[in-house]
Enzyme design. Structure first.
Site, PDB file in Angstrom:
ATOM      1  N   HIS A 492       0.814  -1.211   0.000  1.00 59.17           N
ATOM      2  CA  HIS A 492       0.000   0.000   0.000  1.00 59.17           C
ATOM      3  C   HIS A 492       0.854   1.270   0.000  1.00 59.17           C
ATOM      4  O   HIS A 492       0.616   2.170   0.803  1.00 59.17           O
ATOM      5  CB  HIS A 492      -0.919   0.030   1.237  1.00 59.17           C
ATOM      6  CG  HIS A 492      -1.948  -1.046   1.275  1.00 59.17           C
ATOM      7  ND1 HIS A 492      -2.653  -1.360   2.431  1.00 59.17           N
ATOM      8  CD2 HIS A 492      -2.413  -1.879   0.312  1.00 59.17           C
ATOM      9  CE1 HIS A 492      -3.485  -2.347   2.176  1.00 59.17           C
ATOM     10  NE2 HIS A 492      -3.363  -2.684   0.895  1.00 59.17           N
ATOM     11  N   PRO A 493       1.853   1.404  -0.876  1.00 59.19           N
ATOM     12  CA  PRO A 493       2.670   2.621  -0.843  1.00 59.19           C
ATOM     13  C   PRO A 493       1.885   3.847  -1.317  1.00 59.19           C
ATOM     14  O   PRO A 493       1.192   3.793  -2.332  1.00 59.19           O
ATOM     15  CB  PRO A 493       3.824   2.298  -1.796  1.00 59.19           C
ATOM     16  CG  PRO A 493       3.256   1.299  -2.755  1.00 59.19           C
ATOM     17  CD  PRO A 493       2.291   0.477  -1.937  1.00 59.19           C
TER      18      PRO A 493
END
Length: 554
Positions: A492-493
């Site tokens: 989930h960057p």
């Protein structure tokens, strides 16, 4: 691609989650000439579409950029594989398919950070609903957040983005859900009403047991539009920038054919929109001379526009996986190790499009608080009826479940920085997980909560035994170090080109997603999030793109 320089109204860099929606919306007016550029190939690989096929897409150069993080002190020096989609549909073609908006407070916080009330939850919600095709239809709020949601409906129907119930259930997951309720966590049947507290099965982006990616939703239905051109196998290597009396302006792009060949250029009469994600977007800006001055000069790139925040503020969810051996109940571990079990799995999917082959990577979700003093859930569980030593390795030969828990609101911040002036060289990704005392404390408390749930009466008939990390680890210091040993990314960057106020020196874009100080350039992907959302990030990225399309068309 040919060598002729063609002019388009809009050029979109990246045909992932955001890029496919943008192409759909911007080309709806036949007067708009739109170019969509993607480094990967077509999404015609079988394993993209069978839900369990993510196992064959992550770590596969056909569909994944194959990034790796830098050695991380918070992970006790470990490096992680960092999957990002490199194919039409982007990460929506290889992700966990979980439909999750986050919490009301996430968007209210964005509004405060960028000084624009238009980012508050009540103003973002219509842009989630606009493209949604929810299995319930346009129903009022149903979950624990519905009681105070304050809206006649929180879901939409008839849009492009299909949301369905999962086509499976597991006895061990039902028992975990009951145990969570015994531990004080309420049941919910809707995580997407503004407050996602509760335990229940995740809803997924699937249609009839098949993955529903951004290509199917937004790109395939419009592929015959004469005013839309799609380049695949083309990596944008730099933005074309022209200096003028009013300051610098982005006028187009240069792309390198994957596999070699002469670069191709295209011009943008109106705007270039970056939708290359939280890794690709800051990398491209830096390669183009937009970013921190010292970094650019270090790699021999003449600064065209100094923006110190480009590539900074990287945030991600670190999941800490606890494995419990169980008895007297079937899990995927033993079913998948049996020839008869494998045949049954395949036959069920062939006949019904259900069962383990239709599984998202995680099936049961749970949102709760690491401390009773908190006013909101700060932990998310992904619970699975299986276990293994690490992603991509064989399943264990004993029955077990895995309860992975992540801190939804980490204080740790990393960065993305180019290693060279070559577009072909992957950037350095420094995640800096567990770099704050608060993050280490939450990690320890989350492992204790997992043990508390596992000790509830609902799971007692199955005699859960903690295999990983192990009950011998008890103190805050031991558990925080363990989190570094066993924690891994949940992919989930966000945040590397964040929104902010005009007087915020670290902000890269304004509240309308325009890159500060340079004309003709906008960003519409997860990199613009000031802070990470409280949950999976794919659907919030679609909402961002929906809003960007409106502003671009205006």
């Amino acid at each position: 691609m040919d060598d002729n320089v063609t002019t388009y109204d809009h050029i979109i860099v990246g045909a992932g989650t955001a890029g496919c929606l943008l192409a759909n919306r911007l080309s709806a007016d036949p007067k708009n000439r739109v170019l969509l550029v993607e480094a990967g190939g077509n999404d015609d690989y079988m394993w993209i579409h069978i839900p369990v096929g993510y196992l064959y897409c992550i770590g596969n150069p056909r569909t994944d950029w194959l990034y790796r993080t830098e050695p991380d002190p918070g992970l006790n020096g470990r490096q992680l594989g960092y999957a990002r989609g490199k194919v039409l549909g982007g990460s929506s073609s290889i992700n966990g398919m979980i439909y999750m908006r986050g919490q009301r407070r996430d968007y209210d916080g964005w509004a405060e950070a960028c000084g624009d009330a238009n980012w508050r939850w009540e103003h973002c919600l219509p842009y989630f609903i606009k493209h949604e095709d929810h299995w319930r239809g346009a129903d009022p709020a149903q979950g624990t957040g519905g009681r105070d949601a304050g809206f006649a409906a929180v879901h939409g129907t008839g849009g492009e983005w299909r949301v369905e119930k999962q086509r499976l259930s597991w006895k061990i997951l039902d028992a975990f859900a009951e145990a969570a309720q015994q531990a004080g966590i309420p049941a919910t049947d809707d995580f997407n009403c503004g407050n996602n507290e509760g335990v229940g099965y995740f809803e997924v982006n699937q249609r009839a047991g098949m993955r529903w990616n951004a290509t199917k939703a937004f790109l395939r239905p419009i592929q015959e539009r004469d005013n839309l051109q799609v380049w695949t196998g083309a990596q944008v290597s730099r933005l074309l920038i022209q200096d003028g009396d009013g300051g610098p302006r982005v006028t187009g792009i240069e792309a390198l054919p994957i596999g070699g060949g002469a670069p191709a250029r295209a011009r943008a009469a109106r705007e270039v929109v970056l939708a290359a994600g939280a890794i690709g977007t800051p990398q491209l800006l830096q390669l183009s001379g937009i970013g921190p001055e010292d970094l650019l000069r270090q790699h021999g790139i003449a600064p065209r526009h100094v923006l110190p925040g480009v590539g900074e503020n990287l945030q991600d969810h670190l999941q800490i996986r606890a494995v419990f051996e169980v008895h007297g109940v079937k899990t995927l571990n033993t079913i998948a190790h049996s020839l008869f079990g494998k045949a049954g799995i395949g036959l069920e999917y062939l006949l019904k499009r259900s069962g383990p082959m239709s599984m998202a990577p995680s099936q049961l979700g749970c949102f709760t608080r690491s401390s009773p003093e908190l006013a909101w859930p700060d932990l998310q569980y992904h619970v699975q009826p299986l276990s293994l030593d690490a992603f991509g390795e064989p399943l264990h030969r004993f029955n077990a479940f895995t309860a992975s828990v992540c801190n939804l609101n980490p204080g740790s911040r990393g960065h993305v920085r180019i290693r060279s002036a070559r577009a072909q060289d992957a950037p350095a990704i420094q995640t800096n997980y567990l770099s704050t005392e608060a993050d280490r404390r939450v990690a320890a408390e989350s492992l204790r909560l997992t043990r508390r749930i596992a000790a509830q009466p609902a799971l007692a008939p199955y005699q859960p035994r903690e295999v990983k990390p192990g009950v011998q680890f008890q103190s805050d210091e031991e558990l925080a170090r363990l989190a570094g040993d066993i924690g891994t990314t949940i992919f989930h960057p966000v945040g590397t080109c964040r929104m902010g106020r005009d007087d915020d020196a670290g902000a890269v874009v304004d509240s309308r997603l325009r890159v500060r100080g340079i004309a003709g350039l906008r960003i519409a992907d997860a990199s613009v999030m000031p802070t990470i959302t409280s949950g999976n990030t794919n659907s919030p990225t679609l909402m961002i793109a929906e809003r960007a399309a409106q502003w671009l068309l205006a």
